[in-house]
Design a protein around this motif. Structure first.
Motif, PDB file in Angstrom:
ATOM      1  N   TYR A   1       0.818  -1.208   0.000  1.00  0.00           N
ATOM      2  CA  TYR A   1       0.000   0.000   0.000  1.00  0.00           C
ATOM      3  C   TYR A   1       0.851   1.257   0.000  1.00  0.00           C
ATOM      4  N   SER A   2       0.347   2.266  -0.687  1.00  0.00           N
ATOM      5  CA  SER A   2       0.898   3.620  -0.657  1.00  0.00           C
ATOM      6  C   SER A   2      -0.281   4.587  -0.657  1.00  0.00           C
ATOM      7  N   TYR A   3      -0.008   5.813  -0.261  1.00  0.00           N
ATOM      8  CA  TYR A   3      -0.951   6.888  -0.526  1.00  0.00           C
ATOM      9  C   TYR A   3      -0.481   7.625  -1.773  1.00  0.00           C
ATOM     10  N   ARG A   4      -1.412   7.876  -2.681  1.00  0.00           N
ATOM     11  CA  ARG A   4      -1.114   8.698  -3.848  1.00  0.00           C
ATOM     12  C   ARG A   4      -1.709  10.080  -3.631  1.00  0.00           C
ATOM     13  N   ILE A   5      -0.883  11.095  -3.789  1.00  0.00           N
ATOM     14  CA  ILE A   5      -1.349  12.475  -3.632  1.00  0.00           C
ATOM     15  C   ILE A   5      -2.006  12.908  -4.943  1.00  0.00           C
ATOM     16  N   GLY A   6      -3.241  13.351  -4.851  1.00  0.00           N
ATOM     17  CA  GLY A   6      -3.956  13.812  -6.029  1.00  0.00           C
ATOM     18  C   GLY A   6      -4.706  15.098  -5.743  1.00  0.00           C
ATOM     19  N   THR A   7      -5.307  15.655  -6.771  1.00  0.00           N
ATOM     20  CA  THR A   7      -6.039  16.917  -6.631  1.00  0.00           C
ATOM     21  C   THR A   7      -7.407  16.788  -7.287  1.00  0.00           C
ATOM     22  N   LEU A   8      -8.429  17.225  -6.577  1.00  0.00           N
ATOM     23  CA  LEU A   8      -9.781  17.290  -7.121  1.00  0.00           C
ATOM     24  C   LEU A   8     -10.136  18.753  -7.339  1.00  0.00           C
ATOM     25  N   THR A   9     -10.455  19.106  -8.582  1.00  0.00           N
ATOM     26  CA  THR A   9     -10.812  20.485  -8.910  1.00  0.00           C
ATOM     27  C   THR A   9     -12.314  20.581  -9.114  1.00  0.00           C
ATOM     28  N   GLN A  10     -12.952  21.524  -8.429  1.00  0.00           N
ATOM     29  CA  GLN A  10     -14.397  21.745  -8.554  1.00  0.00           C
ATOM     30  C   GLN A  10     -14.651  23.243  -8.744  1.00  0.00           C
ATOM     31  N   HIS A  11     -15.700  23.547  -9.523  1.00  0.00           N
ATOM     32  CA  HIS A  11     -16.015  24.938  -9.828  1.00  0.00           C
ATOM     33  C   HIS A  11     -17.462  25.245  -9.479  1.00  0.00           C
ATOM     34  N   SER A  12     -17.658  26.366  -8.835  1.00  0.00           N
ATOM     35  CA  SER A  12     -19.010  26.842  -8.523  1.00  0.00           C
ATOM     36  C   SER A  12     -19.321  28.043  -9.411  1.00  0.00           C
ATOM     37  N   ARG A  13     -20.328  27.869 -10.288  1.00  0.00           N
ATOM     38  CA  ARG A  13     -20.699  28.966 -11.182  1.00  0.00           C
ATOM     39  C   ARG A  13     -21.315  30.108 -10.387  1.00  0.00           C
ATOM     40  N   GLU A  14     -22.134  29.769  -9.379  1.00  0.00           N
ATOM     41  CA  GLU A  14     -22.790  30.801  -8.595  1.00  0.00           C
ATOM     42  C   GLU A  14     -21.785  31.662  -7.830  1.00  0.00           C
ATOM     43  N   LEU A  15     -20.762  31.005  -7.246  1.00  0.00           N
ATOM     44  CA  LEU A  15     -19.749  31.750  -6.488  1.00  0.00           C
ATOM     45  C   LEU A  15     -18.633  32.289  -7.370  1.00  0.00           C
ATOM     46  N   GLU A  16     -18.592  31.795  -8.609  1.00  0.00           N
ATOM     47  CA  GLU A  16     -17.524  32.143  -9.529  1.00  0.00           C
ATOM     48  C   GLU A  16     -16.154  31.864  -8.909  1.00  0.00           C
ATOM     49  N   ARG A  17     -16.070  30.688  -8.324  1.00  0.00           N
ATOM     50  CA  ARG A  17     -14.818  30.291  -7.681  1.00  0.00           C
ATOM     51  C   ARG A  17     -14.483  28.840  -8.044  1.00  0.00           C
ATOM     52  N   THR A  18     -13.194  28.571  -8.162  1.00  0.00           N
ATOM     53  CA  THR A  18     -12.706  27.231  -8.413  1.00  0.00           C
ATOM     54  C   THR A  18     -11.965  26.744  -7.176  1.00  0.00           C
ATOM     55  N   PHE A  19     -12.294  25.557  -6.720  1.00  0.00           N
ATOM     56  CA  PHE A  19     -11.682  24.987  -5.528  1.00  0.00           C
ATOM     57  C   PHE A  19     -10.833  23.779  -5.929  1.00  0.00           C
ATOM     58  N   ARG A  20      -9.633  23.738  -5.432  1.00  0.00           N
ATOM     59  CA  ARG A  20      -8.749  22.599  -5.664  1.00  0.00           C
ATOM     60  C   ARG A  20      -8.407  21.966  -4.324  1.00  0.00           C
ATOM     61  N   ALA A  21      -8.830  20.736  -4.164  1.00  0.00           N
ATOM     62  CA  ALA A  21      -8.632  20.023  -2.901  1.00  0.00           C
ATOM     63  C   ALA A  21      -7.606  18.914  -3.093  1.00  0.00           C
ATOM     64  N   GLU A  22      -6.572  18.918  -2.235  1.00  0.00           N
ATOM     65  CA  GLU A  22      -5.579  17.848  -2.276  1.00  0.00           C
ATOM     66  C   GLU A  22      -6.105  16.650  -1.504  1.00  0.00           C
ATOM     67  N   MET A  23      -5.901  15.446  -2.070  1.00  0.00           N
ATOM     68  CA  MET A  23      -6.417  14.230  -1.455  1.00  0.00           C
ATOM     69  C   MET A  23      -5.342  13.164  -1.410  1.00  0.00           C
ATOM     70  N   LEU A  24      -5.479  12.263  -0.447  1.00  0.00           N
ATOM     71  CA  LEU A  24      -4.643  11.076  -0.354  1.00  0.00           C
ATOM     72  C   LEU A  24      -5.522   9.867  -0.627  1.00  0.00           C
ATOM     73  N   THR A  25      -5.129   9.073  -1.606  1.00  0.00           N
ATOM     74  CA  THR A  25      -5.903   7.894  -1.974  1.00  0.00           C
ATOM     75  C   THR A  25      -5.075   6.648  -1.725  1.00  0.00           C
ATOM     76  N   LEU A  26      -5.648   5.693  -0.990  1.00  0.00           N
ATOM     77  CA  LEU A  26      -4.962   4.436  -0.722  1.00  0.00           C
ATOM     78  C   LEU A  26      -4.882   3.628  -2.013  1.00  0.00           C
ATOM     79  N   THR A  27      -3.679   3.171  -2.357  1.00  0.00           N
ATOM     80  CA  THR A  27      -3.497   2.510  -3.642  1.00  0.00           C
ATOM     81  C   THR A  27      -2.473   1.381  -3.550  1.00  0.00           C
ATOM     82  N   THR A  28      -2.562   0.456  -4.484  1.00  0.00           N
ATOM     83  CA  THR A  28      -1.540  -0.592  -4.640  1.00  0.00           C
ATOM     84  C   THR A  28      -0.874  -0.455  -6.007  1.00  0.00           C
ATOM     85  N   ASP A  29      -0.769   0.771  -6.501  1.00  0.00           N
ATOM     86  CA  ASP A  29      -0.199   1.036  -7.826  1.00  0.00           C
ATOM     87  C   ASP A  29       1.207   0.450  -7.994  1.00  0.00           C
ATOM     88  N   LEU A  30       1.975   0.401  -6.921  1.00  0.00           N
ATOM     89  CA  LEU A  30       3.387   0.023  -7.023  1.00  0.00           C
ATOM     90  C   LEU A  30       3.618  -1.474  -6.855  1.00  0.00           C
TER      91      LEU A  30
END
Length: 343
Positions: A89-118
Motif C-alpha cells: 500500500y501507498s498513498y497517492r497524492i492527487g487533486t480534485l478540482t471543482q467549480h461553482s458557477r454561482e460563487l464564480e470560484r474554483t476549488f482545488r482540494a488535495e487528497m490522499l488515496t490508498l493505492t496498490t499502484d506500485l
C-alpha cells in the motif's frame, strides 16, 4: 579502503540485531526483533541459493564488512517483487478540482488515496550505516552496490524499482503523519503499528484503513506538513536516489508520510552506465601516477557477490585494479568485474 559489501549469512543475525536497535524507529525493513530478522536471513538464504532466472518474490540482504577487523558496520536490502504475499500500500497524492458557477470560484482540494499502484515493482531499502562510519563515502558504497547487484542479476528484478524514504519522526519517536491520520482509525501508536507491520506485514491496513480518499485539509497542520518529506537524516539518501534517476511521483508511505521514489530499472544510472571487463593485472592501478579512476567495483554472483571501492585503469584486454580492492574482492587476474566511476 578496507570495506567490502558481501552477501548476508546466517551468522549475521547478531550484527543485524545490533544495527536494528540503533535505527530509532520508522525503519520497517530492519525491525529490532530477532525472530523477524532470523526469518529475513532464512528467506535471503533461499534467494541466494536459487541460481535460475525469473522474477519471484525474493529478498537479498547485503552486509558492509571491514575486512581488516571483521566488524560489520552496515547493511542494505533488495526485494525483487513487492506486493506478492501482502498488499503493498501507498498513498497517492492527487487533486480534485471543482467549480461553482454561482460563487464564480474554483476549488482545488488535495487528497490522499490508498493505492496498490506500485505492486510488482522491485524495492531497494533497508539501508543502515553505523553512526560511527558515516563518512568516507560508505553510505554511497552501500547504496550503489545494490544497483550493481541488480545489474548482475537483471532477470531477477522487475521493470520498475522503488525506494521508500523514512518520513518525519519527532523526538519522542512518534510520527505526526500517523497521529493525524491512520492513528485515529487504528487506536495504536506509530511505534506499535510500525513494529507490527515490520513483523506481520500490511494486511491489517487492508482490514481497517478507510478506502475512501482523505482530504488533506482535514488533517492536523503537523500531519499535512509531513506529507512527502523525508526524515532529516534521509535527505542525503534522497539526493543520491535523484542522482541515480529516481523521482518522487506523488506516492507516500502510509505510516509516516515519507516519499516513495521510483525509477525504471534499466534507467537507473549505475545499472545503465556500469561496464564489464576482465581483470588483466593488479600491479599498481591505485598509484595516481598510473592514471587509475576511483570506482565502485563488483564481482561474483549471488552468494559470491562482492563490491568495494577501487582504482581502475583501462589496459589492453580489460582493466587493471589496485591490490587493496582486488584483495577485498578476493579475485585474481582473469576474473570478470563490473565497475563505474565513484562520482
Amino acid at each position: 579502503m578496507t570495506f567490502v559489501i558481501r552477501a548476508a549469512q546466517p551468522g549475521d543475525l547478531p550484527h543485524l540485531y545490533e544495527m536494528a536497535k540503533l535505527t530509532g524507529g520508522g525503519f520497517t525493513n530492519l525491525p529490532p526483533d530477532r525472530t523477524a530478522l532470523g526469518a529475513k536471513l532464512a528467506r535471503c538464504g533461499e534467494a541466494f541459493g536459487r541460481d535460475t532466472a525469473g522474477l519471484r518474490d525474493e529478498l537479498f540482504v547485503l552486509m558492509l564488512e571491514n575486512t581488516a577487523t571483521g566488524d560489520v558496520r552496515g547493511t542494505c536490502q533488495l526485494i525483487t517483487h513487492v506486493g506478492q504475499k501482502h498488499p503493498f500500500y501507498s498513498y497517492r497524492i492527487g487533486t480534485l478540482t471543482q467549480h461553482s458557477r454561482e460563487l464564480e470560484r474554483t476549488f482545488r482540494a488535495e487528497m490522499l488515496t490508498l493505492t496498490t499502484d506500485l505492486e510488482g515493482a522491485s524495492e531497494v531499502g533497508g539501508l543502515f550505516l553505523h553512526p560511527g562510519e558515516r563518512a568516507g563515502g560508505l553510505g554511497l558504497l552501500l547504496a550503489r552496490s545494490r544497483y550493481l547487484f541488480i545489474r548482475a542479476h537483471r532477470q531477477r528484478f522487475a521493470e520498475r524499482t522503488l525506494a521508500e524514504l523514512r518520513g518525519v519522526i519527532d523526538e519522542a519517536g512518534g510520527s505526526p503523519f500517523w497521529d493525524g491520520l491512520a492513528g485515529r482509525f487504528f487506536g495504536m501508536s506509530f511505534q506499535q503499528a510500525d513494529e507490527f507491520n515490520a513483523i506481520n506485514g500490511h494486511q491489517f491496513i487492508a482490514d481497517l484503513m478507510p478506502k475512501h480518499p482523505i482530504y488533506t485539509a482535514m488533517l492536523t497542520d503537523g500531519a499535512r506538513a509531513a506529507i512527502g518529506l523525508p526524515h532529516p537524516s534521509g535527505r542525503a539518501a534522497m539526493r543520491m536516489l535523484e542522482h541515480e534517476g529516481f523521482a518522487f511521483e506523488n506516492y507516500v508511505d502510509i505510516f509516516d508520510g515519507g516519499p516513495t521514489m521510483t525509477a525504471r530499472t534499466d534507467q537507473i544510472r549505475t545499472v545503465r552506465d556500469a561496464r564489464d571487463a576482465e581483470l588483466v593485472t593488479i600491479d599498481g592501478a591505485g598509484d595516481p601516477a598510473a592514471g587509475g579512476t576511483e570506482a565502485l567495483v563488483a564481482t561474483g554472483r549471488l552468494g559470491a557477490f562482492r563490491c568495494a571501492y577501487g582504482a581502475v585503469r583501462k589496459v589492453e584486454g580489460g582493466v587493471a585494479l589496485d591490490r587493496a580492492c582486488a584483495a577485498a574482492l578476493a579475485i585474481e587476474p582473469g576474473a570478470t568485474v563490473s565497475w563505474i566511476g565513484r562520482i
